[in-house]
Motif scaffolding. Structure first.
Motif, PDB file in Angstrom:
ATOM      1  N   LEU A  90      -0.342  -2.912   2.505  1.00  0.00           N
ATOM      2  CA  LEU A  90      -0.058  -1.536   2.569  1.00  0.00           C
ATOM      3  C   LEU A  90      -0.379  -1.013   3.851  1.00  0.00           C
ATOM      4  CD1 LEU A  90      -3.137  -0.001   2.365  1.00  0.00           C
ATOM      5  CD2 LEU A  90      -2.800  -0.595  -0.011  1.00  0.00           C
ATOM      6  N   SER A  91       0.239   0.028   4.344  1.00  0.00           N
ATOM      7  CA  SER A  91      -0.214   0.765   5.405  1.00  0.00           C
ATOM      8  C   SER A  91      -0.045   2.334   5.579  1.00  0.00           C
ATOM      9  CB  SER A  91       0.475   0.012   6.612  1.00  0.00           C
ATOM     10  OG  SER A  91       1.994   0.121   6.450  1.00  0.00           O
ATOM     11  N   GLY A  92      -1.032   2.779   6.340  1.00  0.00           N
ATOM     12  CA  GLY A  92      -0.777   4.331   6.527  1.00  0.00           C
ATOM     13  C   GLY A  92      -0.951   4.800   7.896  1.00  0.00           C
ATOM     14  N   ALA A  93      -1.175   6.051   8.145  1.00  0.00           N
ATOM     15  CA  ALA A  93      -1.291   6.365   9.822  1.00  0.00           C
ATOM     16  C   ALA A  93      -2.545   5.962  10.264  1.00  0.00           C
ATOM     17  CB  ALA A  93      -1.319   7.997   9.348  1.00  0.00           C
ATOM     18  N   ARG A 111      -2.331  -6.449  -7.664  1.00  0.00           N
ATOM     19  CA  ARG A 111      -2.438  -5.231  -8.742  1.00  0.00           C
ATOM     20  C   ARG A 111      -3.477  -4.407  -7.795  1.00  0.00           C
ATOM     21  NH1 ARG A 111      -1.474  -8.887 -12.756  1.00  0.00           N
ATOM     22  NH2 ARG A 111      -3.687  -9.308 -13.119  1.00  0.00           N
ATOM     23  N   ARG A 112      -4.711  -4.805  -7.384  1.00  0.00           N
ATOM     24  CA  ARG A 112      -5.688  -4.198  -6.635  1.00  0.00           C
ATOM     25  C   ARG A 112      -4.910  -3.268  -5.452  1.00  0.00           C
ATOM     26  NH1 ARG A 112     -11.058  -7.378  -5.352  1.00  0.00           N
ATOM     27  NH2 ARG A 112     -11.957  -5.632  -4.064  1.00  0.00           N
ATOM     28  N   VAL A 113      -4.219  -4.050  -4.626  1.00  0.00           N
ATOM     29  CA  VAL A 113      -3.612  -3.601  -3.517  1.00  0.00           C
ATOM     30  C   VAL A 113      -2.376  -2.583  -3.857  1.00  0.00           C
ATOM     31  CG1 VAL A 113      -1.844  -3.876  -1.538  1.00  0.00           C
ATOM     32  CG2 VAL A 113      -3.784  -5.599  -2.005  1.00  0.00           C
ATOM     33  N   ALA A 114      -1.794  -2.524  -5.121  1.00  0.00           N
ATOM     34  CA  ALA A 114      -1.065  -1.525  -5.678  1.00  0.00           C
ATOM     35  C   ALA A 114      -1.789  -0.483  -6.015  1.00  0.00           C
ATOM     36  CB  ALA A 114      -0.521  -2.242  -6.651  1.00  0.00           C
ATOM     37  N   ARG A 115      -3.044  -0.411  -6.593  1.00  0.00           N
ATOM     38  CA  ARG A 115      -3.689   0.581  -6.969  1.00  0.00           C
ATOM     39  C   ARG A 115      -4.147   1.347  -5.771  1.00  0.00           C
ATOM     40  NH1 ARG A 115      -5.461  -3.055 -11.204  1.00  0.00           N
ATOM     41  NH2 ARG A 115      -7.538  -3.160  -9.805  1.00  0.00           N
ATOM     42  N   ILE A 116      -4.740   0.745  -4.836  1.00  0.00           N
ATOM     43  CA  ILE A 116      -5.133   1.140  -3.604  1.00  0.00           C
ATOM     44  C   ILE A 116      -4.004   2.168  -2.684  1.00  0.00           C
ATOM     45  CG2 ILE A 116      -5.998   0.943  -1.143  1.00  0.00           C
ATOM     46  CD1 ILE A 116      -7.616  -1.803  -2.375  1.00  0.00           C
ATOM     47  N   VAL A 138       3.487   0.163  -0.651  1.00  0.00           N
ATOM     48  CA  VAL A 138       2.890  -1.078  -0.820  1.00  0.00           C
ATOM     49  C   VAL A 138       3.971  -1.929  -0.704  1.00  0.00           C
ATOM     50  CG1 VAL A 138       1.864  -2.659  -2.510  1.00  0.00           C
ATOM     51  CG2 VAL A 138       1.173  -0.359  -2.421  1.00  0.00           C
ATOM     52  N   ARG A 139       3.802  -3.084   0.036  1.00  0.00           N
ATOM     53  CA  ARG A 139       4.814  -4.139   0.312  1.00  0.00           C
ATOM     54  C   ARG A 139       4.322  -5.373  -0.527  1.00  0.00           C
ATOM     55  NH1 ARG A 139       5.156  -7.959   5.649  1.00  0.00           N
ATOM     56  NH2 ARG A 139       6.513  -9.424   4.896  1.00  0.00           N
ATOM     57  N   SER A 140       5.239  -5.998  -1.196  1.00  0.00           N
ATOM     58  CA  SER A 140       4.953  -7.155  -1.837  1.00  0.00           C
ATOM     59  C   SER A 140       6.247  -8.276  -1.927  1.00  0.00           C
ATOM     60  CB  SER A 140       4.633  -6.966  -3.550  1.00  0.00           C
ATOM     61  OG  SER A 140       4.212  -7.910  -4.113  1.00  0.00           O
ATOM     62  N   ASP A 141       6.011  -9.464  -1.301  1.00  0.00           N
ATOM     63  CA  ASP A 141       7.007 -10.301  -1.614  1.00  0.00           C
ATOM     64  C   ASP A 141       6.460 -11.428  -1.710  1.00  0.00           C
ATOM     65  OD1 ASP A 141       6.402 -11.516   1.079  1.00  0.00           O
ATOM     66  OD2 ASP A 141       7.425  -9.870   1.940  1.00  0.00           O
ATOM     67  N   PRO A 142       7.396 -12.838  -1.943  1.00  0.00           N
ATOM     68  CA  PRO A 142       6.669 -14.104  -2.148  1.00  0.00           C
ATOM     69  C   PRO A 142       5.775 -14.448  -1.226  1.00  0.00           C
ATOM     70  CG  PRO A 142       9.012 -14.193  -2.388  1.00  0.00           C
ATOM     71  CD  PRO A 142       8.577 -12.838  -1.510  1.00  0.00           C
ATOM     72  N   GLU A 143       5.569 -14.283   0.118  1.00  0.00           N
ATOM     73  CA  GLU A 143       4.578 -14.697   1.081  1.00  0.00           C
ATOM     74  C   GLU A 143       3.416 -13.684   1.230  1.00  0.00           C
ATOM     75  OE1 GLU A 143       4.766 -17.400   2.859  1.00  0.00           O
ATOM     76  OE2 GLU A 143       6.625 -17.804   1.261  1.00  0.00           O
ATOM     77  N   VAL A 144       3.679 -12.402   1.161  1.00  0.00           N
ATOM     78  CA  VAL A 144       2.556 -11.598   1.601  1.00  0.00           C
ATOM     79  C   VAL A 144       2.915 -10.162   0.894  1.00  0.00           C
ATOM     80  CG1 VAL A 144       3.633 -10.503   3.544  1.00  0.00           C
ATOM     81  CG2 VAL A 144       1.481 -10.448   3.547  1.00  0.00           C
ATOM     82  N   CYS A 145       1.400  -9.231   0.565  1.00  0.00           N
ATOM     83  CA  CYS A 145       1.719  -8.121   0.213  1.00  0.00           C
ATOM     84  C   CYS A 145       0.537  -7.124   1.008  1.00  0.00           C
ATOM     85  CB  CYS A 145       1.458  -7.930  -1.425  1.00  0.00           C
ATOM     86  SG  CYS A 145      -0.510  -8.027  -1.722  1.00  0.00           S
TER      87      CYS A 145
END
Length: 81
Positions: free
Chosen positions: A32-35, A10-15, A23-30
């Protein structure tokens, strides 16, 4: 007590929302990335973080988030807490 995987995700999603990045989220990893930045959190309890030319590899998930947030603040990015 350390935060749960759901709390961290949830914190990653907010960031991600505050930075307007995917934001990427799946059973193994979540993550985020930007320039100029990338954050990856793994279920195994490790992750990696890169902001500009700084990187922090294989550290506990919460520490990755803390460091990522600190570096983004240093880069003058506005993050939602």
């Amino acid at each position: 007590m350390s935060p749960s995987w759901s709390d961290l995700r949830r914190r990653v999603a907010r960031i991600g929302a505050s930075l307007d990045v995917v934001v990427r989220s799946d059973p193994e990893v979540c993550g985020l990335s930007g320039a100029d930045h990338q954050l990856t959190l793994h279920h195994s309890g490790y992750g990696d973080c890169t902001v500009g030319d700084l990187s922090l590899i294989n550290c506990p998930n919460e520490l990755v988030l803390i460091e990522f947030e600190r570096w983004m603040r240093r880069a003058k990015e506005s993050l939602v807490p």
